[in-house]
Scaffold this active site. Sequence first.
Site, PDB file in Angstrom:
ATOM      1  N   SER A 175       0.842  -1.198   0.000  1.00  0.00           N
ATOM      2  CA  SER A 175       0.000   0.000   0.000  1.00  0.00           C
ATOM      3  C   SER A 175       0.872   1.240   0.000  1.00  0.00           C
ATOM      4  CB  SER A 175      -0.886   0.022   1.243  1.00  0.00           C
ATOM      5  OG  SER A 175      -0.104   0.286   2.403  1.00  0.00           O
ATOM      6  N   ASP A 176       0.353   2.323  -0.574  1.00  0.00           N
ATOM      7  CA  ASP A 176       0.989   3.609  -0.332  1.00  0.00           C
ATOM      8  C   ASP A 176       0.696   3.979   1.118  1.00  0.00           C
ATOM      9  OD1 ASP A 176       2.336   5.977  -0.661  1.00  0.00           O
ATOM     10  OD2 ASP A 176       1.275   6.555  -2.481  1.00  0.00           O
ATOM     11  N   TRP A 177       1.481   4.880   1.657  1.00  0.00           N
ATOM     12  CA  TRP A 177       1.390   5.216   3.081  1.00  0.00           C
ATOM     13  C   TRP A 177       0.067   5.941   3.366  1.00  0.00           C
ATOM     14  CZ3 TRP A 177       5.069   2.511   1.639  1.00  0.00           C
ATOM     15  CH2 TRP A 177       6.109   2.092   2.476  1.00  0.00           C
ATOM     16  N   GLY A 178      -0.795   5.274   4.116  1.00  0.00           N
ATOM     17  CA  GLY A 178      -2.093   5.854   4.433  1.00  0.00           C
ATOM     18  C   GLY A 178      -3.184   5.537   3.438  1.00  0.00           C
ATOM     19  N   ALA A 179      -2.969   4.535   2.583  1.00  0.00           N
ATOM     20  CA  ALA A 179      -3.936   4.253   1.516  1.00  0.00           C
ATOM     21  C   ALA A 179      -4.956   3.177   1.889  1.00  0.00           C
ATOM     22  CB  ALA A 179      -3.203   3.836   0.244  1.00  0.00           C
TER      23      ALA A 179
END
Length: 753
Positions: free
Chosen positions: A265-269
């Site tokens: 995941s992208d950070w915070g996705a």
Amino acid sequence: MLKKTFLLGFFSLSYAVSMAQSNNLPIYLDDSKPVEQRVKDALSRMTVEEKVAMLHAQSKFSSPGVPRLGIPEFWTTDGPHGVRSEVIWDEWDQAGWTNDSIIAYPALTALSATWNKKMSYKYGKALGEEARYRKKDILLGPGVNIYRTPLNGRNFEYMGEDPFLASKMVVPYIHGVQSNGVATSVKHFALNNQETFRHTSNVIVDNRTLYEIYLPPFKAAVTEGDSWTIMGAYDLYKGQYASQNQYLLNDILKGEWKYKGVVVSDWGAVNNTEQAIHNGLDMEFGSWTNGLSAGTKNAYDNYYLAQPYLNLIKSGKVGTKELDDKVTRILNLAYKTTMNKNKPFGNIASEEHIATAKQVGEEGIVLLKNQNNVLPIDINKAKKIAVIGENAIKIMTVGGGSSSLKAKYEVLPLDGIKSRFGKQSEIKFARGYVGDPGGEYNGVKSGQDLKETRSADELLKEAVELAKNSDYVIFVGGLNKSEYQDNEGIDRKSYGLPYNQDNVITALAKANKNFAVVLVSGNAVAMPWIKDVPTVLQNWYLGSEAGNSLASILAGDANPSGKLPFTFPVKLEDNSAHKLGEYPGNKEELALGKGKDQKNPINITYNEGIFVGYRWHDTQNIKPLFSFGHGLSYTTFEFGKAKADKTTIGQDDKITFTFTVKNTGKKAGAEVAQLYINDIKSSVPRPAKELKGFEKIFLNPGEEKSVSITIDKEALSFFDADKHAWVAEPGDFEALIGNSSDNIKTKVKFTLK
């Protein structure tokens, strides 16, 4: 805490090694066994708790291994053009290390502008060596999101508007990085084509456009590049977030493309446990959870694929089939990275790395205009050289968002020019304008203080006087990596140059005819002064060797050979996304305040469909400011008449086009031969031309080379959404060969049976 984790990892690995040296060798540690067998053995030894722990972060940039079994933790790092500096375990703040400086390589727009596949491999290899030396296992890059609008703040990190060009440039980059036992994480999958509303937008795009424009670079990264990880995006598609998306991750990536790697995941996705379990995500990073409200002992236990997942398993609400698949993928990644005993040691800032950074910069710089041959600078006539503009003295390796770097050094344009010309010429500098005087981004400090007390009128007057009394004037301006420019998280506010630069450029053009504008940016900009300025260079963000690369081009030590990886429209309304599509979102929904939070996402419809960039300009006969593929040289080239090895081909045949390219000038240089395909008569709307082949040819003065480019049915096909298949319709086609999308030199007709 950081020290403690390293020690735990060391002792667990030492224990595993001692086991391996005993007579009772576990299969998962036995190098002689097939990886598939080793993975199954390791999986069989793990508890459910250990498996779940592997799925999520344990710090800002790492995830745990299995200490009991000697399986090491994973360390990730930004970014696509340099290894990011270390941050504190649980924070974004700098860790304050003194040994985490690196070489900053040119941003990916510059790499793509080289149109040189061999250079892309060298770039990836050098970057991978630095990541390996810094003990990183996953490099969070490269980015291949398509350039849809010149306002996208993150375009500088991507590879342009054309899916074919991006596909061909990303594959060798991946091979270069991964040759070091460091995984790439190609991002952001998919449809993350703007920064405004990136967390709160639902992209609406038809299937044909999705498959023809936005997916090909990712497919190439998977099927040709074998990128060991793929990073999901922030936006929604079909109402689901991209990092937990059934259609993108399960149906396409892992289904149609048979991807065996890891989706991170992208950070915070990530924002939903059950969707993350079932919809294709494998590793979760950077989720915004606090852990305390759930009573867990640390924040990471409260990630969506952490304790909430474990609770669902223990309650019997979900099984472990998906869990075992995710861990199997992660273990396969471990045997390529953390548990790969054959990976090299890597190195930092070697002479080879420095040379690569400089060469990519030289080959990526694009000579947009050179009226009256102002460049290269004639050293015999350049007694006084004026360098004007803030970007000549502003450090650019910090800033821009997650790709901000702590470089060992950065040669500024002014310093590069002084170094190259200072012995023969008098070099004087005037600021000309004030842009961003700041020098700290993401906690990395440039050490610069560019505060200015003089007024804009005073600065302009000084610059004009200097220009009048100089033999050559080099203006270095453009954008920077501040908010609302080339910067992650938010898009540009307008297409024009900021900080009143247009007025400065116009005044300087009147003051001296030997005038060159150097634009530092990762995006196209408006140029209302273009008719009055004889010479324009597109310079990009060129990293540690920026000033040396620029000076080399100005002096003619290197002959410019860069070609634009995206179209420069005359005005923003000439861009198809702004003419036909929705940007930054649906107007009615904007008026209602949608897009402000994840509960009320805003829709963005790509009404322009497949007509992105030059596909729109060339089909509609809209003259661009500078076309896709455009780039001049200090020498001249001549294309010979193209011939095909056959005039009619079957559906399974290939066809080869052969032509000559000759250097008809007096300097050694390189030309990029570009092959476009035109479907003369089609049952569906198709662009006037589409790039389907290119080769970069290096030639000495008077030298001529034969060039061959081979294509097959794939190059003739469009995606039929109803059939969900690629279709090449029988009929007549045309191969168009030239050195830009609007400068075709030779054509060949042929027929597909």
